[in-house]
Design an enzyme around this catalytic site. Structure first.
Site, PDB file in Angstrom:
ATOM      1  N   GLU A  79       0.691  -1.436  -0.112  1.00  0.00           N
ATOM      2  CA  GLU A  79       0.088   0.014   0.067  1.00  0.00           C
ATOM      3  C   GLU A  79       1.028   1.175   0.111  1.00  0.00           C
ATOM      4  O   GLU A  79       0.210   2.226   0.242  1.00  0.00           O
ATOM      5  CB  GLU A  79      -0.816  -0.069   1.176  1.00  0.00           C
ATOM      6  CG  GLU A  79      -0.350  -0.311   2.415  1.00  0.00           C
ATOM      7  CD  GLU A  79      -1.251  -0.223   3.620  1.00  0.00           C
ATOM      8  OE1 GLU A  79      -1.881   0.687   4.116  1.00  0.00           O
ATOM      9  OE2 GLU A  79      -1.659  -1.591   3.976  1.00  0.00           O
ATOM     10  N   CYS A 111      -3.210  -4.243   4.311  1.00  0.00           N
ATOM     11  CA  CYS A 111      -2.322  -5.123   4.833  1.00  0.00           C
ATOM     12  C   CYS A 111      -2.461  -6.515   4.302  1.00  0.00           C
ATOM     13  O   CYS A 111      -1.687  -7.453   4.901  1.00  0.00           O
ATOM     14  CB  CYS A 111      -2.122  -5.150   6.148  1.00  0.00           C
ATOM     15  SG  CYS A 111      -1.793  -3.557   7.148  1.00  0.00           S
ATOM     16  N   HIS A 233      -0.985 -11.008  11.821  1.00  0.00           N
ATOM     17  CA  HIS A 233      -0.849  -9.767  11.271  1.00  0.00           C
ATOM     18  C   HIS A 233      -0.834  -8.686  12.492  1.00  0.00           C
ATOM     19  O   HIS A 233      -1.588  -8.458  13.126  1.00  0.00           O
ATOM     20  CB  HIS A 233      -1.934  -8.990  10.257  1.00  0.00           C
ATOM     21  CG  HIS A 233      -1.885  -7.475  10.211  1.00  0.00           C
ATOM     22  ND1 HIS A 233      -0.427  -6.976   9.416  1.00  0.00           N
ATOM     23  CD2 HIS A 233      -2.761  -6.481  10.279  1.00  0.00           C
ATOM     24  CE1 HIS A 233      -0.814  -5.698   9.377  1.00  0.00           C
ATOM     25  NE2 HIS A 233      -1.965  -5.218  10.003  1.00  0.00           N
TER      26      HIS A 233
END
Length: 389
Positions: A79, A111, A233
């Site tokens: 990103e 993400c 994550h």
């Protein structure tokens, strides 16, 4: 046929800021950063590093000449893209010297991008078992100085080689996923800094994990007892812990102890690097593999991927018999320990140093950047990359 992660590479820039000192400068109790969100150091990208250079540096350590002949697909999840049109993957393809008979694309979903790349890579290898796919997750997390998200910034990249008969982690066929339109985090096209609703983002992260975990259990009959570890994550290391604790009452005491202990190990690298967006989950996986010396082949590892906006996925894999031989043991600790601390004032100055936005040329001094691949400037609106070796 088994398909999965054959090699993992990692890169982070050579400078960082200490979170205790950042907290003091921001008139915040240091424990809010070191305990409240679980971060000790924050990697900083100098102007000579961007998403392309970090991804290429991460890939350099794993891609050998044999791999170059087999790689026919490069997938770049980010990103922090550098161009609205041209894929960042093409730059990495060139910098690595890969052969021209390959696809090179860029994926974007916050993400989640690298995870989408892995799932796409699995399908490609299933059709072409002799092929290998290079999946990259590379980002610079930027929220702005003195913003609520400042303490969850970072910079780095992870490179993963996906192949048949992988040496590290064979990925299962089944996974569970969810999409919902959520404005918890976004970056308008005119801005180089992300916007975030922190409270909503935390709530959605945990809710997405609970949802895909329930889906996954229904599909596979899995329980917590089936997993040696679950990796997450990690926008900050306390986040995954919150999600994991929300489901621990499903298991026995030994499950809680095992999963929590291994969670802490999986967060060690993230704690001293910070948020690297698309690569964060795979940095967590790498931290577990390299820092838990008694992790046995055959162990099942769960992975939770979350990309704000929002997409979430839970999937799993099995460690292969020779997985430790494929890890550059000690190299990543050396990379992290060799970094130089900068003061908060120096960090602020580096943060504010950006490339021209008016089309003018600039030449950058790469002598102070020890990375093999650097950004040397911009000429005629084209980024000038150099490979020193």
């Amino acid at each position: 046929m088994q398909i999965g992660i054959d090699k993992i590479g990692f890169y982070t820039p050579h400078i960082y800021v200490d979170m205790n000192k950042l907290a003091e400068r921001r008139n915040v109790e240091p424990e809010k950063f070191t305990i409240g969100i679980g971060q000790e150091k924050m990697a900083i990208a100098p102007i000579t590093q961007d998403a392309v250079t970090m991804a290429a540096n991460a890939a350099l350590e794993i891609v050998d000449e044999k791999d170059k002949e087999a790689i026919d697909f490069v997938i770049f999840g980010t990103e922090s893209g550098i161009d609205h049109s041209k894929s960042a993957a093409i730059y990495v393809h060139h910098l690595l010297g890969l052969h021209e008979n390959a696809r090179s694309i860029e994926l974007k979903q916050a993400c989640y991008g690298a995870t989408a790349g892995i799932q796409m890579a699995k399908s490609h290898v299933a059709l072409h078992p002799e092929s290998k796919v290079l999946v990259l997750g590379s980002d610079i997390a930027r929220y702005g100085l003195e913003t609520s998200g400042e303490a969850t910034q970072g910079a780095g990249a992870v490179a993963l080689l996906i192949s048949a008969d992988p040496d590290i982690l064979a990925l299962d066929h089944d996974s569970a996923f969810k999409t919902d339109e959520v404005m918890d985090f976004w970056r308008p096209i005119h801005s180089d800094k992300a916007l975030v609703d922190g409270k909503l983002s935390n709530e959605q992260y945990i809710a997405f994990f609970a949802n895909v975990w329930e889906q996954y259990k229904a599909k596979t009959d899995a329980t917590l007892a089936d997993f040696e570890a679950i990796t997450f994550h990690l926008p900050y290391t306390k986040m995954g812990k919150k999600a994991l604790k929300a489901v621990l009452d499903e298991g026995a005491d030994e499950d809680t102890e095992r999963l929590m202990t291994n969670y802490q190990i999986s967060a060690e690298y993230n704690r001293i690097v910070g948020n690297i967006y698309t690569g964060s989950l795979y940095l967590s996986l790498l931290s577990l593999l390299e820092n838990k010396e008694d992790l046995q082949p055959g162990a099942r590892i769960g992975l939770f991927s979350y990309g704000s906006g929002a997409v979430g996925e839970f999937f799993a894999g099995t460690l292969q018999s020779n997985y430790r031989k494929q890890l550059p043991l000690g190299k990543h600790n050396q990379l992290l320990e060799s970094r130089t601390e900068v003061s908060v004032s120096e960090y602020e100055a580096i943060f504010e140093e950006t490339l021209p936005t008016n089309g003018s040329d600039v030449t950058l001094d790469t002598a102070g950047d020890p990375a093999e691949i650097c950004l040397a400037g911009v000429k005629d609106d084209m980024r000038q990359y150099v490979r020193k070796g």
